[in-house]
Design an enzyme around this catalytic site. Structure first.
Site, PDB file in Angstrom:
ATOM      1  N   SER A 148       0.833  -1.209   0.000  1.00  0.00           N
ATOM      2  CA  SER A 148       0.000   0.000   0.000  1.00  0.00           C
ATOM      3  C   SER A 148       0.863   1.253   0.000  1.00  0.00           C
ATOM      4  O   SER A 148       2.008   1.237   0.447  1.00  0.00           O
ATOM      5  CB  SER A 148      -0.887   0.027   1.248  1.00  0.00           C
ATOM      6  OG  SER A 148      -1.650  -1.150   1.321  1.00  0.00           O
TER       7      SER A 148
HETATM    8  N1  SAM Z   1      -0.014  -5.317   4.161  1.00  0.00           N
HETATM    9  C1  SAM Z   1       0.693  -5.547   2.936  1.00  0.00           C
HETATM   10  C2  SAM Z   1       2.019  -4.872   2.880  1.00  0.00           C
HETATM   11  O1  SAM Z   1       2.394  -4.180   3.846  1.00  0.00           O
HETATM   12  O2  SAM Z   1       2.708  -5.073   1.880  1.00  0.00           O
HETATM   13  C3  SAM Z   1      -0.128  -5.223   1.714  1.00  0.00           C
HETATM   14  C4  SAM Z   1      -1.174  -6.208   1.483  1.00  0.00           C
HETATM   15  S1  SAM Z   1      -1.759  -6.418  -0.151  1.00  0.00           S
HETATM   16  C5  SAM Z   1      -2.552  -4.917  -0.462  1.00  0.00           C
HETATM   17  C6  SAM Z   1      -3.081  -7.574   0.220  1.00  0.00           C
HETATM   18  C7  SAM Z   1      -2.599  -8.938   0.621  1.00  0.00           C
HETATM   19  O3  SAM Z   1      -3.695  -9.672   1.148  1.00  0.00           O
HETATM   20  C8  SAM Z   1      -2.071  -9.743  -0.561  1.00  0.00           C
HETATM   21  O4  SAM Z   1      -0.765 -10.164  -0.309  1.00  0.00           O
HETATM   22  C9  SAM Z   1      -3.047 -10.915  -0.641  1.00  0.00           C
HETATM   23  O5  SAM Z   1      -2.454 -12.117  -1.080  1.00  0.00           O
HETATM   24  C10 SAM Z   1      -3.523 -11.022   0.795  1.00  0.00           C
HETATM   25  N2  SAM Z   1      -4.795 -11.719   0.994  1.00  0.00           N
HETATM   26  C11 SAM Z   1      -5.943 -11.639   0.283  1.00  0.00           C
HETATM   27  N3  SAM Z   1      -6.890 -12.446   0.825  1.00  0.00           N
HETATM   28  C12 SAM Z   1      -6.310 -13.044   1.907  1.00  0.00           C
HETATM   29  C13 SAM Z   1      -6.767 -13.965   2.889  1.00  0.00           C
HETATM   30  N4  SAM Z   1      -8.004 -14.458   2.881  1.00  0.00           N
HETATM   31  N5  SAM Z   1      -5.905 -14.339   3.862  1.00  0.00           N
HETATM   32  C14 SAM Z   1      -4.638 -13.868   3.913  1.00  0.00           C
HETATM   33  N6  SAM Z   1      -4.145 -12.993   3.008  1.00  0.00           N
HETATM   34  C15 SAM Z   1      -4.977 -12.570   2.023  1.00  0.00           C
END
Ligand code: SAM
Length: 206
Positions: free
Chosen positions: A57
């Site tokens: 983000s």
């Molecule tokens: N917090 C992160 C960072 O600091 O880089 C950014 C996160 S990115 C916008 C969203 C993340 O959520 C992705 O890596 C995606 O694979 C993960 N995601 C989506 N659905 C998920 C789930 N049900 N459980 C765990 N991770 C999930």
């Protein structure tokens, strides 16, 4: 230094005031959490790709969500969506313990390596949309992927007076919410429009 300007220009000028959040974002080397060919852009006001079609983000959103959670040094926080590991690193400087969950194996493995020195971060490779009941209740929960609706299980895994920060909406329009628990009730606050990759998981069945 680019990191100090990022905090001043992108966070403080946009109203982020929490001193501990600002200090954590001055401290964590964001460029180490992005792929090498993206490093020159690491401190720009934009999300960046981190692989598997996922993103880190933009700095302002990391600051906004961290501040909204009002994290205290004794808190245990759950993050859903480890991605690059950057948000977990920031929270690790604000809280006692951070549990962070990622569903993509390759991102989980990369984040585990980079977060090695952050001793209070515990990584989990699973579907986080149902929370982490084995380690609940939490003082705060941060969801860094957009849910189509509020995942009910998360409210149940929150301590009384706990907070949840979560984007909710569809592919083209989402709103960032803060929920505060008072007794058994959740009170909602709207923090503005955002755009996250989707939260994918079993919460959609409930
Ligand atoms: N917090 C992160 C960072 O600091 O880089 C950014 C996160 S990115 C916008 C969203 C993340 O959520 C992705 O890596 C995606 O694979 C993960 N995601 C989506 N659905 C998920 C789930 N049900 N459980 C765990 N991770 C999930």
């Amino acid at each position: 230094m680019k990191r100090l300007s990022m905090v001043e220009d992108q966070l403080q000028k946009s109203g982020i005031e929490d001193k501990r959040v600002l200090e954590a974002m001055r401290e964590v080397p964001r460029h180490l959490f992005v792929p090498e060919d993206m490093r020159k852009h690491a401190y720009e006001p934009t999300p960046l790709p981190v692989g598997d079609k996922q993103t880190i983000s933009q700095p302002y959103i990391v600051g906004l969500m961290s501040e909204a959670l009002a994290i205290k040094p004794e808190d245990t926080i759950l993050e859903i969506g480890t991605g690059s590991g950057y948000q977990a690193a920031i929270i690790s400087l604000l809280a006692k313990t951070v549990h962070t969950i990622e569903r993509h194996q390759s991102l989980y493995t990369k984040a585990k390596k980079i977060l090695k020195g952050y001793k209070n971060v515990i990584l989990h490779h699973s579907d986080g949309s149902l929370g982490l009941p084995s380690h609940a209740p939490f003082d705060g929960i941060i969801v860094t992927a957009a849910a189509t609706h509020f995942p009910r299980a998360l409210g149940e895994q929150l301590k009384e007076s706990g907070r949840i920060c979560i984007p909710i909406g569809g592919a083209s329009w989402q709103e960032l919410f803060l929920f505060r628990k008072f007794g058994r009730e959740l009170k909602e606050y709207r923090l503005g429009s955002v755009l996250f990759v989707p939260l994918i998981g079993d919460y959609q069945r409930f």
